[in-house]
Design a protein around this motif. Structure first.
Motif, PDB file in Angstrom:
ATOM      1  N   LYS A  62       0.826  -1.201   0.000  1.00 34.44           N
ATOM      2  CA  LYS A  62       0.000   0.000   0.000  1.00 34.44           C
ATOM      3  C   LYS A  62       0.866   1.260   0.000  1.00 34.44           C
ATOM      4  O   LYS A  62       1.935   1.277   0.621  1.00 34.44           O
ATOM      5  N   PRO A  63       0.420   2.335  -0.665  1.00 37.30           N
ATOM      6  CA  PRO A  63       1.156   3.605  -0.631  1.00 37.30           C
ATOM      7  C   PRO A  63       1.322   4.101   0.797  1.00 37.30           C
ATOM      8  O   PRO A  63       0.427   3.935   1.632  1.00 37.30           O
ATOM      9  N   ALA A  64       2.444   4.723   1.080  1.00 39.20           N
ATOM     10  CA  ALA A  64       2.762   5.133   2.447  1.00 39.20           C
ATOM     11  C   ALA A  64       2.223   6.514   2.798  1.00 39.20           C
ATOM     12  O   ALA A  64       1.861   6.766   3.953  1.00 39.20           O
ATOM     13  N   PHE A  65       2.169   7.422   1.852  1.00 38.93           N
ATOM     14  CA  PHE A  65       1.837   8.811   2.161  1.00 38.93           C
ATOM     15  C   PHE A  65       0.491   9.264   1.622  1.00 38.93           C
ATOM     16  O   PHE A  65      -0.166  10.111   2.200  1.00 38.93           O
ATOM     17  N   SER A  66       0.092   8.733   0.485  1.00 40.34           N
ATOM     18  CA  SER A  66      -1.147   9.152  -0.153  1.00 40.34           C
ATOM     19  C   SER A  66      -1.779   7.940  -0.835  1.00 40.34           C
ATOM     20  O   SER A  66      -1.067   7.086  -1.378  1.00 40.34           O
ATOM     21  N   LYS A  67      -3.093   7.871  -0.812  1.00 42.50           N
ATOM     22  CA  LYS A  67      -3.773   6.742  -1.440  1.00 42.50           C
ATOM     23  C   LYS A  67      -3.490   6.663  -2.934  1.00 42.50           C
ATOM     24  O   LYS A  67      -3.573   5.591  -3.531  1.00 42.50           O
ATOM     25  N   THR A  68      -3.193   7.812  -3.528  1.00 39.60           N
ATOM     26  CA  THR A  68      -2.921   7.836  -4.969  1.00 39.60           C
ATOM     27  C   THR A  68      -1.427   7.962  -5.266  1.00 39.60           C
ATOM     28  O   THR A  68      -1.033   8.098  -6.420  1.00 39.60           O
ATOM     29  N   GLY A  69      -0.585   7.920  -4.223  1.00 43.55           N
ATOM     30  CA  GLY A  69       0.857   8.040  -4.411  1.00 43.55           C
ATOM     31  C   GLY A  69       1.485   6.736  -4.864  1.00 43.55           C
ATOM     32  O   GLY A  69       0.835   5.689  -4.913  1.00 43.55           O
ATOM     33  N   THR A  70       2.752   6.787  -5.204  1.00 43.52           N
ATOM     34  CA  THR A  70       3.467   5.586  -5.680  1.00 43.52           C
ATOM     35  C   THR A  70       4.500   5.082  -4.686  1.00 43.52           C
ATOM     36  O   THR A  70       5.029   3.990  -4.857  1.00 43.52           O
TER      37      THR A  70
END
Length: 230
Positions: A62-70
């Motif tokens: 799962k992304p660490a900082f943002s749901k849409t981040g990489t």
């Protein structure tokens, strides 16, 4: 650095990470120095290198900082212990003391980017040092760029327009670790070893620093004469 600001595809990040791990594993010696028994060991490789990393296994994180981040745990640098040392001296002093001369320190400097995007510093620093020294990016044989996160490393390499084959060719911080305070010296030591092994003549190291600073260093092997008067 969430990867969102650079508009990067998650696939790009993970491809680079898989390649980094495979490269580091290839270079690492087999065997794990960890043991429950008390014994004397020689630590001669990085034990943070994980075998079996694939795009498929990374895609499950799962992304660490943002749901849409990489950026996720698999494409961010490890928290590692490490140590490195570099001895910088005048050539005359080294000769007087009988020390082996590995190469030449050409120049170094610090530039800055907005703190919010501090990881992309190499994308600004490397073009600056190329301009300062009169070098073309094609003249540089090896680039050691700190991989705090895959997103900032990918963005930097693509922005500068240098081939990935010249960057962190033994694996970068995501695969072998990012010991805070030792990264610069580690990059220099790695760069000289790689240049000697591959026949390279000039290499650049660059690393991002908290609050938006970024450091770059240009070095050359002892066997060439650098003509640019700095």
């Amino acid at each position: 650095m969430s990867g969102k600001a650079a508009v990067l595809a998650k696939n790009d990040d993970d491809v680079v990470v898989v390649s980094a791990y495979r490269t580091a594993i290839t270079k690492a010696r087999k065997g794990d120095p960890k043991t429950e028994k008390e014994s004397e060991i020689i630590v001669d490789r990085d034990d943070g290198v994980r075998e079996g990393v694939t795009k498929e296994s990374l895609s499950t994180l799962k992304p660490a900082f943002s749901k849409t981040g990489t950026t996720h745990a698999g494409n961010a640098s490890q928290v590692s212990d490490g140590a490195a040392a570099v001895l910088l001296a005048r050539r005359s002093t080294a000769r007087k003391l009988g020390l082996p001369i590995l190469g030449k320190f050409v120049t170094a400097s610090v530039v800055g980017v907005p703190p919010k995007i501090m990881g992309v510093g190499p994308a600004v620093a490397i073009p600056a040092v190329l301009k300062k020294t009169g070098l073309r990016k094609e003249d540089v044989d090896i680039y050691e760029i700190n991989e705090a996160f895959a997103s900032q490393a990918v963005m930097s390499v693509k922005t500068i327009g240098i081939p990935f084959e010249k960057v962190n060719i033994n694996g970068g911080a995501i695969a072998i670790g990012h010991p805070l305070g030792a990264t610069g010296a580690r990059q220099v030591a790695t760069g000289y070893a790689l240049a000697k092994h591959t026949g390279g003549k000039i290499f650049i190291t660059s690393m991002c620093i908290g609050s938006g600073m970024v450091r770059y260093i240009v070095l050359s092997l002892n066997r060439i004469r650098y003509s640019n008067p700095l």
